[in-house]
Design an enzyme around this catalytic site. Sequence first.
Site: not given
Ligand code: PGA
Length: 235
Positions: A128, A130, A135
């Site tokens: 998304n 973030h 968020e």
């Molecule tokens: P991920 O998460 O490395 O497990 O894909 C990245 C994030 O949510 O910032």
Amino acid sequence: MELIVVKSQLEGAKKCFDLLNEAMAGGAKTLGLATGSTPVEFYNQVVNSGLDFTDMTSVNLDEYVGLDGSNEQSYRYFMNKHFFEEKPFKENFLPNGKATDLEAEAKHYDQIIENHPIDWQILGIGQNGHIGFNEPGTPFEATTHVVDLTESTIKANARFFEHEDEVPKKAISMGLASIMKSKKIVLMAYGESKAEAIKGMIEGEKTTALPASILQDHAHVIVIADEAATSLLSK
Ligand code: PGA
């Protein structure tokens, strides 16, 4: 933003490792570190290298509320396992997810960032958009704060837990303004699930709906991404 397209996470990790080497040779003393699956291969490269961190400081992006370092799902545990047990630092900072007064802990963490300005920050990106646990909707001015995780993040992170309902609903995260103060930033993204976020971050408008788009305003950002994560870019 400079974009480096790589064939695999391994190639990206090696590229990121080269950038770390360069930063340390240039005098970087404080590293901003991240958790998640994205940096794991990079940390493998680091722990198998000859780099020495004993006079370095690390400041992590975030931690789940309610989990302490003995909990295998905590980010403190992740960092110990993937990095710090193999490569000791002078000091390692993560927010304290077990603090009784979370607002005070956020203020305290801002003071830590103030006292240890981040020379080199690594980031992943959420589906998304973030960064850290900032968020969509998080104000760009935010410093360290307590976050209600979105449904999308809880679902994405459920893979690390036995049941989705075990994923904490809150976290404490460095804010976007804190991240923007880092002197240099390297963001890695791998896989198709990140393609929308990468497109928005690089080609979209700057909007709190896609928190990573704030990085358009930062003078030293390098994005390392594979072909799947860059597949929606128009140029
Ligand atoms: P991920 O998460 O490395 O497990 O894909 C990245 C994030 O949510 O910032």
